[in-house]
Design an enzyme around this catalytic site. Sequence first.
Site, PDB file in Angstrom:
ATOM      1  N   CYS A 134      -0.432 -19.846 -40.970  1.00 50.01           N
ATOM      2  CA  CYS A 134      -1.384 -20.947 -41.115  1.00 50.01           C
ATOM      3  C   CYS A 134      -1.289 -21.547 -42.516  1.00 50.01           C
ATOM      4  CB  CYS A 134      -2.799 -20.445 -40.814  1.00 50.01           C
ATOM      5  SG  CYS A 134      -4.049 -21.722 -40.978  1.00 50.01           S
ATOM      6  N   CYS A 137      -4.552 -22.713 -44.028  1.00 50.35           N
ATOM      7  CA  CYS A 137      -5.385 -21.603 -44.510  1.00 50.35           C
ATOM      8  C   CYS A 137      -4.839 -21.015 -45.808  1.00 50.35           C
ATOM      9  CB  CYS A 137      -5.430 -20.480 -43.480  1.00 50.35           C
ATOM     10  SG  CYS A 137      -5.669 -21.032 -41.793  1.00 50.35           S
ATOM     11  N   ASP A 138      -3.543 -20.803 -45.877  1.00 47.89           N
ATOM     12  CA  ASP A 138      -2.986 -19.967 -46.950  1.00 47.89           C
ATOM     13  C   ASP A 138      -2.084 -20.710 -47.932  1.00 47.89           C
ATOM     14  OD1 ASP A 138      -4.296 -17.795 -45.841  1.00 47.89           O
ATOM     15  OD2 ASP A 138      -2.640 -17.314 -44.502  1.00 47.89           O
TER      16      ASP A 138
HETATM   17  C1  FAD Z   1      -3.568 -14.975 -40.950  1.00 45.59           C
HETATM   18  C2  FAD Z   1      -4.564 -16.033 -40.592  1.00 45.59           C
HETATM   19  C3  FAD Z   1      -5.311 -16.620 -41.581  1.00 45.59           C
HETATM   20  C4  FAD Z   1      -6.256 -17.590 -41.250  1.00 45.59           C
HETATM   21  N1  FAD Z   1      -6.993 -18.127 -42.267  1.00 45.59           N
HETATM   22  C5  FAD Z   1      -7.918 -19.071 -41.969  1.00 45.59           C
HETATM   23  C6  FAD Z   1      -8.707 -19.653 -43.011  1.00 45.59           C
HETATM   24  O1  FAD Z   1      -8.549 -19.329 -44.192  1.00 45.59           O
HETATM   25  N2  FAD Z   1      -9.621 -20.595 -42.652  1.00 45.59           N
HETATM   26  C7  FAD Z   1      -9.785 -20.998 -41.343  1.00 45.59           C
HETATM   27  O2  FAD Z   1     -10.655 -21.836 -41.076  1.00 45.59           O
HETATM   28  N3  FAD Z   1      -9.055 -20.473 -40.349  1.00 45.59           N
HETATM   29  C8  FAD Z   1      -8.117 -19.527 -40.625  1.00 45.59           C
HETATM   30  N4  FAD Z   1      -7.336 -19.009 -39.628  1.00 45.59           N
HETATM   31  C9  FAD Z   1      -7.535 -19.507 -38.250  1.00 45.59           C
HETATM   32  C10 FAD Z   1      -8.783 -18.813 -37.640  1.00 45.59           C
HETATM   33  O3  FAD Z   1      -8.633 -17.431 -37.769  1.00 45.59           O
HETATM   34  C11 FAD Z   1      -8.954 -19.192 -36.178  1.00 45.59           C
HETATM   35  O4  FAD Z   1      -9.006 -20.593 -36.034  1.00 45.59           O
HETATM   36  C12 FAD Z   1     -10.255 -18.600 -35.634  1.00 45.59           C
HETATM   37  O5  FAD Z   1     -10.292 -17.203 -35.827  1.00 45.59           O
HETATM   38  C13 FAD Z   1     -10.417 -18.910 -34.149  1.00 45.59           C
HETATM   39  O6  FAD Z   1     -11.590 -18.300 -33.725  1.00 45.59           O
HETATM   40  P1  FAD Z   1     -11.868 -17.934 -32.218  1.00 45.59           P
HETATM   41  O7  FAD Z   1     -13.256 -17.408 -32.192  1.00 45.59           O
HETATM   42  O8  FAD Z   1     -11.530 -19.066 -31.344  1.00 45.59           O
HETATM   43  O9  FAD Z   1     -10.827 -16.790 -31.822  1.00 45.59           O
HETATM   44  P2  FAD Z   1     -10.214 -15.512 -32.532  1.00 45.59           P
HETATM   45  O10 FAD Z   1     -10.599 -15.370 -33.939  1.00 45.59           O
HETATM   46  O11 FAD Z   1      -8.779 -15.561 -32.174  1.00 45.59           O
HETATM   47  O12 FAD Z   1     -10.898 -14.312 -31.732  1.00 45.59           O
HETATM   48  C14 FAD Z   1     -10.560 -14.063 -30.396  1.00 45.59           C
HETATM   49  C15 FAD Z   1     -11.346 -12.870 -29.934  1.00 45.59           C
HETATM   50  O13 FAD Z   1     -11.120 -12.691 -28.551  1.00 45.59           O
HETATM   51  C16 FAD Z   1     -11.037 -11.309 -28.283  1.00 45.59           C
HETATM   52  N5  FAD Z   1     -10.350 -11.118 -27.013  1.00 45.59           N
HETATM   53  C17 FAD Z   1      -9.115 -11.508 -26.629  1.00 45.59           C
HETATM   54  N6  FAD Z   1      -8.851 -11.093 -25.380  1.00 45.59           N
HETATM   55  C18 FAD Z   1      -9.962 -10.449 -24.950  1.00 45.59           C
HETATM   56  C19 FAD Z   1     -10.333  -9.795 -23.744  1.00 45.59           C
HETATM   57  N7  FAD Z   1      -9.499  -9.710 -22.703  1.00 45.59           N
HETATM   58  N8  FAD Z   1     -11.557  -9.225 -23.674  1.00 45.59           N
HETATM   59  C20 FAD Z   1     -12.449  -9.320 -24.684  1.00 45.59           C
HETATM   60  N9  FAD Z   1     -12.154  -9.934 -25.838  1.00 45.59           N
HETATM   61  C21 FAD Z   1     -10.926 -10.480 -25.978  1.00 45.59           C
HETATM   62  C22 FAD Z   1     -10.313 -10.735 -29.485  1.00 45.59           C
HETATM   63  O14 FAD Z   1     -10.625  -9.352 -29.604  1.00 45.59           O
HETATM   64  C23 FAD Z   1     -10.965 -11.548 -30.600  1.00 45.59           C
HETATM   65  O15 FAD Z   1     -12.142 -10.943 -30.998  1.00 45.59           O
HETATM   66  C24 FAD Z   1      -6.416 -18.013 -39.916  1.00 45.59           C
HETATM   67  C25 FAD Z   1      -5.660 -17.416 -38.900  1.00 45.59           C
HETATM   68  C26 FAD Z   1      -4.748 -16.441 -39.229  1.00 45.59           C
HETATM   69  C27 FAD Z   1      -3.934 -15.776 -38.121  1.00 45.59           C
END
Ligand code: FAD
Length: 309
Positions: A134, A137-138
Amino acid sequence: MSDVHNVIIIGSGPAGYTAGLYSARAMLEPLMFAGYMSGGQLMLTSDIENFPGYPEGIGGPEMMMQLREQAERFGLTVQDKNVEAVDTQSRPFKVTVEGEDFFAHSLIICTGAESIWLDAPGEADQKGRGISTCATCDGAFFREEEVLVIGGGDSACEEATFLTRFASKVTLIHRRDVFRASTIMYERAANHPKIEIKTFRQVKEWLSDEKGLTGAVLEDPRDGSTEEIAATGAFIAIGHKPITSFLGGQIDTDDNGYIIHQSHTMTSVDGVFAAGDVVDTRYKQAITAAGMGCQAAMDAEKWLEENVH
Ligand SMILES: Cc1cc2nc3c(=O)[nH]c(=O)nc-3n(C[C@H](O)[C@H](O)[C@H](O)COP(=O)(O)OP(=O)(O)OC[C@H]3O[C@@H](n4cnc5c(N)ncnc54)[C@H](O)[C@@H]3O)c2cc1C
């Protein structure tokens, strides 16, 4: 049949916890299954500097603990278990979790997306440190440093161009000489004075020392010849995969598996809502996921009021 919950939230990233907070404050007594990666993608990153409200930045795991605590304070129940399957054909909906069935009038799917990694030797140690997926992000952590971007699509070209704001040099590495990126994105990168493009190269191995990433061994896939390249940061931009396979095709997705919103945050199944990266083909940020989690909880609350209670 065991108790029927008002709402079951699947996934515990920023979208899930925000949906949990809003639906708990709406007295819906939500139940969340946090999944195999409790806390979601931000558990993989050390510093978040772009989530409003943290002037000094905050660690990813710390922020996710705080989001969880805040939602639990208002009555969200969290089980750190993975959902195996859902049945949305009958009502209430059935959610199967590690062999046990749970029932709910509505569902909010927040299962996020996974970045596709290269999984080259040496990568695991540097994930979330020198190697990221990302740039938004980084990227700012690599001011005046030399970085690599891996990929040949729009996001690789866009990330490479974005990174020129910080890095002293960006090398875009692609294993073919044909780019999937649109012409405008490709040309923007190709014509940038800070960007060098190396085609017919793939990462064979990442190189690092005790301070972090130092570079990579690149291989020419045509003849197997290798060369070393120096870099303190690398961004893999070869795509994302939304986590939707457990839905068994019951909810409409696009060709890449992203859930499609039909009306506000409601999916193709009445009473099933979705939020965050599992829907988002464009922004993929913590703040946008959290915002959509709020919308999904408010939509679910209204739907329950009109259709169930
Ligand atoms: C290395 C890295 C750094 C990042 N840094 C930033 C940053 O600095 N700022 C920023 O704004 N964004 C950042 N991002 C992006 C950000 O992390 C994502 O946009 C955000 O986390 C998305 O949130 P979400 O709730 O949609 O899903 P996610 O955070 O992807 O969470 C998905 C959840 O679903 C759960 N899940 C999946 N399958 C199942 C299942 N079958 N049963 C139950 N639960 C399940 C997982 O356990 C997890 O808890 C970064 C991403 C990465 C990879």
